[in-house]
Design a protein around this motif. Structure first.
Motif, mmCIF file in Angstrom:
data_model
loop_
_atom_site.group_PDB
_atom_site.id
_atom_site.type_symbol
_atom_site.label_atom_id
_atom_site.label_comp_id
_atom_site.label_asym_id
_atom_site.label_seq_id
_atom_site.Cartn_x
_atom_site.Cartn_y
_atom_site.Cartn_z
ATOM 1 N N LEU A 85 -25.833 40.940 44.707
ATOM 2 C CA LEU A 85 -26.506 39.882 44.635
ATOM 3 C C LEU A 85 -26.164 38.744 44.220
ATOM 4 C CD1 LEU A 85 -29.615 38.380 46.027
ATOM 5 C CD2 LEU A 85 -30.667 39.234 43.407
ATOM 6 N N GLY A 86 -25.479 38.820 42.766
ATOM 7 C CA GLY A 86 -24.637 38.284 42.128
ATOM 8 C C GLY A 86 -23.497 38.028 43.188
ATOM 9 N N THR A 87 -22.975 38.932 43.768
ATOM 10 C CA THR A 87 -21.393 38.201 44.427
ATOM 11 C C THR A 87 -21.557 38.386 45.701
ATOM 12 O OG1 THR A 87 -21.139 39.855 42.376
ATOM 13 C CG2 THR A 87 -18.926 40.110 44.125
ATOM 14 N N HIS A 88 -22.354 37.619 46.461
ATOM 15 C CA HIS A 88 -22.653 38.119 47.938
ATOM 16 C C HIS A 88 -21.587 36.634 47.661
ATOM 17 C CE1 HIS A 88 -23.391 37.873 52.421
ATOM 18 N NE2 HIS A 88 -23.866 36.860 51.738
ATOM 19 N N PRO A 89 -22.786 35.667 46.943
ATOM 20 C CA PRO A 89 -21.901 34.146 47.117
ATOM 21 C C PRO A 89 -20.359 33.815 47.477
ATOM 22 C CG PRO A 89 -24.525 34.040 46.490
ATOM 23 C CD PRO A 89 -24.081 35.551 45.726
ATOM 24 N N LEU A 90 -20.334 34.612 46.166
ATOM 25 C CA LEU A 90 -18.273 34.559 45.581
ATOM 26 C C LEU A 90 -18.122 35.074 47.146
ATOM 27 C CD1 LEU A 90 -15.573 34.477 44.315
ATOM 28 C CD2 LEU A 90 -16.793 36.648 43.263
ATOM 29 N N VAL A 91 -18.498 36.635 47.718
ATOM 30 C CA VAL A 91 -17.721 36.730 49.117
ATOM 31 C C VAL A 91 -17.521 36.072 49.894
ATOM 32 C CG1 VAL A 91 -17.603 39.001 51.363
ATOM 33 C CG2 VAL A 91 -17.910 39.189 48.336
ATOM 34 N N ARG A 92 -19.023 35.665 50.495
ATOM 35 C CA ARG A 92 -18.708 34.560 51.441
ATOM 36 C C ARG A 92 -18.440 33.123 51.388
ATOM 37 N NH1 ARG A 92 -21.752 36.231 56.141
ATOM 38 N NH2 ARG A 92 -22.626 34.450 56.396
ATOM 39 N N SER A 93 -18.820 31.916 50.041
ATOM 40 C CA SER A 93 -18.335 30.850 50.118
ATOM 41 C C SER A 93 -17.623 31.133 49.164
ATOM 42 C CB SER A 93 -19.468 30.220 49.586
ATOM 43 O OG SER A 93 -20.681 30.475 50.772
ATOM 44 N N GLY A 94 -16.532 31.852 48.721
ATOM 45 C CA GLY A 94 -16.055 31.266 47.543
ATOM 46 C C GLY A 94 -14.395 31.233 47.770
ATOM 47 N N THR A 95 -13.806 30.527 47.007
ATOM 48 C CA THR A 95 -12.167 30.455 46.998
ATOM 49 C C THR A 95 -11.233 31.399 46.811
ATOM 50 O OG1 THR A 95 -11.745 29.595 44.963
ATOM 51 C CG2 THR A 95 -12.414 27.785 46.682
ATOM 52 N N PRO A 96 -10.140 31.674 47.580
ATOM 53 C CA PRO A 96 -9.380 32.494 46.972
ATOM 54 C C PRO A 96 -9.034 32.697 45.356
ATOM 55 C CG PRO A 96 -8.104 31.207 49.186
ATOM 56 C CD PRO A 96 -8.947 30.015 48.396
ATOM 57 N N ALA A 97 -8.917 31.739 44.809
ATOM 58 C CA ALA A 97 -8.508 31.944 43.364
ATOM 59 C C ALA A 97 -9.655 32.569 43.064
ATOM 60 C CB ALA A 97 -8.295 30.819 42.702
ATOM 61 N N GLY A 109 -16.018 48.139 38.666
ATOM 62 C CA GLY A 109 -17.037 48.292 38.827
ATOM 63 C C GLY A 109 -17.160 47.704 37.208
ATOM 64 N N ARG A 110 -15.783 46.823 36.488
ATOM 65 C CA ARG A 110 -15.507 46.304 35.351
ATOM 66 C C ARG A 110 -16.766 45.411 34.967
ATOM 67 N NH1 ARG A 110 -10.335 48.392 36.595
ATOM 68 N NH2 ARG A 110 -9.591 46.315 37.746
ATOM 69 N N ALA A 111 -17.087 44.269 36.009
ATOM 70 C CA ALA A 111 -17.343 42.881 35.621
ATOM 71 C C ALA A 111 -19.187 42.983 36.008
ATOM 72 C CB ALA A 111 -16.766 42.155 36.823
ATOM 73 N N VAL A 112 -20.101 42.676 35.370
ATOM 74 C CA VAL A 112 -21.628 41.991 35.698
ATOM 75 C C VAL A 112 -20.894 40.559 36.502
ATOM 76 C CG1 VAL A 112 -23.742 43.049 34.703
ATOM 77 C CG2 VAL A 112 -21.513 43.956 34.166
ATOM 78 N N ALA A 113 -22.321 40.624 37.659
ATOM 79 C CA ALA A 113 -22.393 39.847 37.951
ATOM 80 C C ALA A 113 -23.716 39.211 38.420
ATOM 81 C CB ALA A 113 -22.361 39.740 39.893
ATOM 82 N N ASP A 246 -28.403 32.404 52.571
ATOM 83 C CA ASP A 246 -27.765 33.263 53.187
ATOM 84 C C ASP A 246 -27.669 34.477 53.102
ATOM 85 O OD1 ASP A 246 -25.222 33.901 55.432
ATOM 86 O OD2 ASP A 246 -24.280 33.988 53.157
ATOM 87 N N THR A 247 -27.492 34.208 51.321
ATOM 88 C CA THR A 247 -27.461 35.436 50.782
ATOM 89 C C THR A 247 -29.081 36.200 50.513
ATOM 90 O OG1 THR A 247 -26.118 34.795 48.899
ATOM 91 C CG2 THR A 247 -27.353 36.248 48.178
ATOM 92 N N LEU A 248 -30.423 35.382 50.517
ATOM 93 C CA LEU A 248 -31.226 36.571 50.495
ATOM 94 C C LEU A 248 -31.868 36.502 52.089
ATOM 95 C CD1 LEU A 248 -33.118 33.725 48.150
ATOM 96 C CD2 LEU A 248 -32.734 35.651 48.088
ATOM 97 N N ASN A 249 -31.078 35.772 53.093
ATOM 98 C CA ASN A 249 -31.483 36.927 54.253
ATOM 99 C C ASN A 249 -30.875 37.957 54.617
ATOM 100 O OD1 ASN A 249 -33.072 34.621 55.365
ATOM 101 N ND2 ASN A 249 -31.337 33.675 56.312
ATOM 102 N N LEU A 250 -29.522 38.413 53.951
ATOM 103 C CA LEU A 250 -29.295 39.293 54.032
ATOM 104 C C LEU A 250 -29.954 40.131 53.776
ATOM 105 C CD1 LEU A 250 -27.184 41.608 54.370
ATOM 106 C CD2 LEU A 250 -25.577 40.470 52.735
#
Length: 395
Positions: A85-97, A109-113, A246-250
């Motif tokens: 849930l916390g990472t999907h926006p990054l996957v779909r809309s994040g920048t390369p950086a 499993g090292r970073a908590v979103a 978009d995240t919630l629909n998934l």
């Protein structure tokens, strides 16, 4: 092939996941501290490749993951789902950086979103959120040329300052980064919201744990002039509401899958108990009142499963009407799971209420999904809105 039945390989994978959850992940979950992030559990999910699989999955795979893990260990399921849930926006809309910085850490499993949408005055009504993103001191408001956003969406030079609160945020205040939705254009409803990726160490960002029924961490976040810039935007300025929806629909159908997993675990327990327990001179399963209850539990669980799979398949196929189908899946599956778990407790009697019993655990877990990611009443509103919109379109 029967509609929405699984391929043999999928069935085998689900059984492997359930076994992994019961034998390896549940012991790690039991060692965790309720109300806190279980980082060893997250690391195990990463080592098993499940976090990476989740981020690369379509809706159906995500549902299979969540249902199978929930049937064996709800804590493992929830830890995985909150990362998604916390990472999907990054996957779909994040920048390369942004992706390069955070995705490898999440997969391992090292970073908590965390997904920071809800506020004290904006829970189910997400478009009413009030966390303010104001141009930083000295920043002139630009035209956001090239972004397709409205006036005032992107300040020139100085970025924004976030001021306000977020509430009921899972994994807060222990997350390493937050997907934060803030208002960049006042008075514009859902059109004036921007999504930001905010690392937890930003100055001005503090958090407080909330003592909740749920065993996973939930907290409140305070934003006191937290600095963000164009480099922190997820997607397009002033169009963050689309990122949230978009995240919630998934994830709404997959909340239903979580509920189906809990219902199946409760049904398994009820069948096992009533087949062995003797009372009134016979076995419980031979009492029609009992066997009919078990049959009703099984029928509702199967119907919920089919609704969830249908919504997931529609999402993956890009079919129209996904919001309505996702709402139906979440609504029916979560309400069904509540019924099935409650009935299983009734069939077990007092033993099911003893602290540490599977059904006592499920009884506490099953209540929240009827509220988060849109309460049942909100799902009914979405379904009705889709129905009437379809009627008007065809008129």
């Amino acid at each position: 092939m029967t509609a929405f039945s699984l391929e043999p390989a999928q069935t085998a994978w689900c059984e492997e996941l359930r076994s992994l959850a019961e034998r390896h992940l549940r012991p790690l979950a039991e060692k965790g501290d309720p109300g806190h992030v279980n980082r060893p559990l997250l690391a195990a999910l990463g080592e098993a490749g499940l976090l990476g699989r989740m981020l690369d999955s379509g809706a159906l795979d995500l549902c299979l993951l969540r249902e199978s893990l929930a049937r064996g260990c709800t804590e493992a399921e929830t830890a995985l789902a909150l990362q998604g849930l916390g990472t999907h926006p990054l996957v779909r809309s994040g920048t390369p950086a942004q992706r390069a910085r955070w995705l490898p850490e999440v997969r391992a499993g090292r970073a908590v979103a965390a997904f920071a949408l809800s506020e004290p005055g904006a829970g189910s009504d997400a478009a009413a959120l009030a966390l303010k993103a104001a141009p930083a001191a000295g920043a002139a408001v630009g035209s956001a040329a090239g972004h397709g956003a409205g006036p005032g969406a992107e300040p020139d030079g100085g970025g924004w300052r976030l001021t306000g609160e977020k509430y009921w945020i899972s994994n807060a205040p222990e997350a390493d980064f937050y997907t934060v939705f803030a208002r960049t254009a006042p008075g514009t409803g859902s059109r004036g919201i921007t999504a930001f990726l905010v690392p937890a160490d930003r100055p001005g960002l503090t958090g407080t744990a909330l003592d909740m029924l749920s065993p996973h961490p939930i907290g409140a976040l305070e934003f006191d002039g937290v600095p963000v810039s164009a480099a922190d935007v997820l997607g397009v300025p002033d169009r963050g509401f689309h990122v949230a929806m978009d995240t919630l629909n998934l994830f709404r159908p997959s909340v239903g899958a979580f509920a189906v997993g809990m219902a199946r675990a409760a049904l398994d327990a009820a069948v096992e108990h009533t087949a062995a327990r003797t009372a009134f001179g016979g076995v419980l399963k031979d009492l029609q009142a009992v066997s009919h209850q078990v049959a009703e539990m099984a029928t509702r669980t199967e119907a919920a499963r089919l609704l969830v799979y249908a919504a997931a398949a529609a999402y993956d196929a890009g079919e129209p009407g996904v919001p309505g189908r996702a709402a139906m899946a979440k609504l029916y599956a979560t309400e069904t799971a509540q019924y099935v778990v409650d009935t299983a407790v009734q069939l077990h009697g007092a033993r099911a209420l003893r602290r540490g019993h599977l059904l006592e655990h499920l009884y506490r877990e099953v209540r929240a999904p009827r509220i988060y990611e849109g309460a049942s009443e909100v799902q009914r509103t979405i379904i009705a809105k889709e129905l009437y919109a379809s009627r008007e379109a065809s008129a």
